[in-house]
Design a protein around this motif. Structure first.
Motif, PDB file in Angstrom:
ATOM      1  N   ARG A 221       0.814  -1.215   0.000  1.00  0.00           N
ATOM      2  CA  ARG A 221       0.000   0.000   0.000  1.00  0.00           C
ATOM      3  C   ARG A 221       0.849   1.267   0.000  1.00  0.00           C
ATOM      4  O   ARG A 221       0.443   2.310  -0.493  1.00  0.00           O
ATOM      5  CB  ARG A 221      -0.915  -0.025   1.216  1.00  0.00           C
ATOM      6  CG  ARG A 221      -1.684   1.268   1.412  1.00  0.00           C
ATOM      7  CD  ARG A 221      -2.587   1.158   2.579  1.00  0.00           C
ATOM      8  NE  ARG A 221      -3.926   1.123   2.012  1.00  0.00           N
ATOM      9  CZ  ARG A 221      -5.020   1.176   2.714  1.00  0.00           C
ATOM     10  NH1 ARG A 221      -4.969   1.215   3.999  1.00  0.00           N
ATOM     11  NH2 ARG A 221      -6.190   1.160   2.137  1.00  0.00           N
ATOM     12  N   ASN A 222       2.047   1.185   0.576  1.00  0.00           N
ATOM     13  CA  ASN A 222       2.928   2.348   0.672  1.00  0.00           C
ATOM     14  C   ASN A 222       3.921   2.418  -0.489  1.00  0.00           C
ATOM     15  O   ASN A 222       4.925   3.124  -0.387  1.00  0.00           O
ATOM     16  CB  ASN A 222       3.685   2.316   2.004  1.00  0.00           C
ATOM     17  CG  ASN A 222       2.737   2.342   3.183  1.00  0.00           C
ATOM     18  OD1 ASN A 222       1.825   3.143   3.235  1.00  0.00           O
ATOM     19  ND2 ASN A 222       2.949   1.453   4.129  1.00  0.00           N
ATOM     20  N   ASN A 223       3.644   1.666  -1.547  1.00  0.00           N
ATOM     21  CA  ASN A 223       4.527   1.605  -2.723  1.00  0.00           C
ATOM     22  C   ASN A 223       5.924   1.127  -2.357  1.00  0.00           C
ATOM     23  O   ASN A 223       6.923   1.600  -2.885  1.00  0.00           O
ATOM     24  CB  ASN A 223       4.588   2.952  -3.450  1.00  0.00           C
ATOM     25  CG  ASN A 223       3.280   3.287  -4.116  1.00  0.00           C
ATOM     26  OD1 ASN A 223       2.559   2.392  -4.558  1.00  0.00           O
ATOM     27  ND2 ASN A 223       2.942   4.553  -4.174  1.00  0.00           N
ATOM     28  N   THR A 224       5.976   0.195  -1.432  1.00  0.00           N
ATOM     29  CA  THR A 224       7.236  -0.435  -1.046  1.00  0.00           C
ATOM     30  C   THR A 224       7.158  -1.895  -1.450  1.00  0.00           C
ATOM     31  O   THR A 224       6.138  -2.546  -1.263  1.00  0.00           O
ATOM     32  CB  THR A 224       7.458  -0.298   0.481  1.00  0.00           C
ATOM     33  OG1 THR A 224       7.545   1.091   0.787  1.00  0.00           O
ATOM     34  CG2 THR A 224       8.719  -1.000   0.926  1.00  0.00           C
ATOM     35  N   GLY A 225       8.236  -2.399  -2.015  1.00  0.00           N
ATOM     36  CA  GLY A 225       8.269  -3.787  -2.466  1.00  0.00           C
ATOM     37  C   GLY A 225       9.498  -4.028  -3.302  1.00  0.00           C
ATOM     38  O   GLY A 225      10.616  -3.706  -2.890  1.00  0.00           O
ATOM     39  N   LEU A 226       9.303  -4.540  -4.532  1.00  0.00           N
ATOM     40  CA  LEU A 226      10.435  -4.834  -5.398  1.00  0.00           C
ATOM     41  C   LEU A 226      10.013  -4.856  -6.851  1.00  0.00           C
ATOM     42  O   LEU A 226       8.833  -4.953  -7.168  1.00  0.00           O
ATOM     43  CB  LEU A 226      11.072  -6.174  -5.008  1.00  0.00           C
ATOM     44  CG  LEU A 226      10.150  -7.414  -4.998  1.00  0.00           C
ATOM     45  CD1 LEU A 226      10.232  -8.135  -6.317  1.00  0.00           C
ATOM     46  CD2 LEU A 226      10.578  -8.323  -3.869  1.00  0.00           C
ATOM     47  N   VAL A 227      11.030  -4.745  -7.701  1.00  0.00           N
ATOM     48  CA  VAL A 227      10.838  -4.908  -9.141  1.00  0.00           C
ATOM     49  C   VAL A 227      11.684  -6.096  -9.557  1.00  0.00           C
ATOM     50  O   VAL A 227      12.884  -6.151  -9.269  1.00  0.00           O
ATOM     51  CB  VAL A 227      11.264  -3.651  -9.934  1.00  0.00           C
ATOM     52  CG1 VAL A 227      11.208  -3.924 -11.432  1.00  0.00           C
ATOM     53  CG2 VAL A 227      10.391  -2.474  -9.585  1.00  0.00           C
ATOM     54  N   LEU A 228      11.042  -7.069 -10.176  1.00  0.00           N
ATOM     55  CA  LEU A 228      11.741  -8.217 -10.751  1.00  0.00           C
ATOM     56  C   LEU A 228      11.817  -7.995 -12.254  1.00  0.00           C
ATOM     57  O   LEU A 228      10.819  -7.630 -12.877  1.00  0.00           O
ATOM     58  CB  LEU A 228      10.973  -9.517 -10.502  1.00  0.00           C
ATOM     59  CG  LEU A 228      10.956 -10.071  -9.097  1.00  0.00           C
ATOM     60  CD1 LEU A 228       9.984 -11.239  -9.024  1.00  0.00           C
ATOM     61  CD2 LEU A 228      12.338 -10.513  -8.689  1.00  0.00           C
ATOM     62  N   SER A 229      13.002  -8.214 -12.805  1.00  0.00           N
ATOM     63  CA  SER A 229      13.095  -8.141 -14.261  1.00  0.00           C
ATOM     64  C   SER A 229      13.903  -9.328 -14.738  1.00  0.00           C
ATOM     65  O   SER A 229      14.831  -9.775 -14.072  1.00  0.00           O
ATOM     66  CB  SER A 229      13.709  -6.822 -14.715  1.00  0.00           C
ATOM     67  OG  SER A 229      14.944  -6.600 -14.080  1.00  0.00           O
ATOM     68  N   SER A 230      13.493  -9.840 -15.864  1.00  0.00           N
ATOM     69  CA  SER A 230      14.161 -10.994 -16.446  1.00  0.00           C
ATOM     70  C   SER A 230      14.447 -10.685 -17.908  1.00  0.00           C
ATOM     71  O   SER A 230      13.560 -10.277 -18.649  1.00  0.00           O
ATOM     72  CB  SER A 230      13.276 -12.231 -16.313  1.00  0.00           C
ATOM     73  OG  SER A 230      13.960 -13.366 -16.776  1.00  0.00           O
ATOM     74  N   ILE A 231      15.701 -10.865 -18.276  1.00  0.00           N
ATOM     75  CA  ILE A 231      16.152 -10.583 -19.635  1.00  0.00           C
ATOM     76  C   ILE A 231      16.445 -11.920 -20.312  1.00  0.00           C
ATOM     77  O   ILE A 231      17.279 -12.687 -19.837  1.00  0.00           O
ATOM     78  CB  ILE A 231      17.431  -9.707 -19.634  1.00  0.00           C
ATOM     79  CG1 ILE A 231      17.243  -8.458 -18.773  1.00  0.00           C
ATOM     80  CG2 ILE A 231      17.860  -9.376 -21.050  1.00  0.00           C
ATOM     81  CD1 ILE A 231      16.194  -7.511 -19.255  1.00  0.00           C
ATOM     82  N   PHE A 232      15.717 -12.190 -21.397  1.00  0.00           N
ATOM     83  CA  PHE A 232      15.898 -13.428 -22.144  1.00  0.00           C
ATOM     84  C   PHE A 232      16.677 -13.141 -23.422  1.00  0.00           C
ATOM     85  O   PHE A 232      16.375 -12.209 -24.159  1.00  0.00           O
ATOM     86  CB  PHE A 232      14.541 -14.048 -22.516  1.00  0.00           C
ATOM     87  CG  PHE A 232      13.882 -14.725 -21.364  1.00  0.00           C
ATOM     88  CD1 PHE A 232      14.136 -16.064 -21.097  1.00  0.00           C
ATOM     89  CD2 PHE A 232      13.006 -14.024 -20.552  1.00  0.00           C
ATOM     90  CE1 PHE A 232      13.515 -16.690 -20.034  1.00  0.00           C
ATOM     91  CE2 PHE A 232      12.388 -14.646 -19.492  1.00  0.00           C
ATOM     92  CZ  PHE A 232      12.637 -15.979 -19.218  1.00  0.00           C
TER      93      PHE A 232
END
Length: 162
Positions: free
Chosen positions: A115-126
């Motif tokens: 809710r507080n815009n806290t977390g993570l970004v996962l990115s995967s490059i193929f």
């Protein structure tokens, strides 16, 4: 003597009228009493109490138990609400082709935020020969790591859902 007998007749007639009036009042009182008895029996239905006082005490006890249960439910609800503040509530996904020779938009960036815009970004490059996954923490909508344009877009999509 005729006058005294006519006076007695008037007294008898008055007494008969008065007796009829008392009789009507008695009938009305009996009907009201029967209605009250029916309402009392209906009110006491389902109760093993033998008196109105015992029935009221039973109901007060039940109301106290319900109030205690409601207080417990309110406390549980507050705890759940506090927990939900920190769970993932906003998700933003962007699929893209990281390299021109790899089709199908197999690379992706996913922002997972609370809710507080806290977390993570996962990115995967193929690519044709391998796949690399990155995770970058997000704190209140910003990251201490440089975000790619796709990661920034995923983050913006997730924050827009809030």
């Amino acid at each position: 003597m005729v006058e005294s007998s006519s006076g007695i007749i008037y007294i008898i007639i008055a007494m008969i009228i008065l007796l009829l009036f008392v009789y009507i009042i008695a009938i009305i009182s009996l009907v009201k009493l029967n209605n009250m008895k029916k309402r009392y029996k209906l009110m006491m239905t389902g109760s093993n109490a033998k008196s109105l006082e015992n029935m009221l005490l039973e109901h007060i006890s039940k109301v106290d138990k319900v109030m205690d249960q409601n207080a417990d439910i309110i406390d549980d609800n507050k705890q759940i609400h506090n927990i939900l503040q920190n769970v993932i509530q906003r998700v933003g996904i962007v699929r893209f082709a990281a390299f021109e020779d790899v089709g199908g938009d197999l690379s992706y960036a996913v922002a997972l935020l609370d809710r507080n815009n806290t977390g993570l970004v996962l990115s995967s490059i193929f690519s044709r020969n391998n796949s690399t996954t990155y995770m970058k923490p997000i704190d209140k909508g910003t990251s201490s790591y440089k975000l790619s344009s796709e990661e920034r877009e995923a983050l913006n999509r997730a924050m827009a859902k809030g």
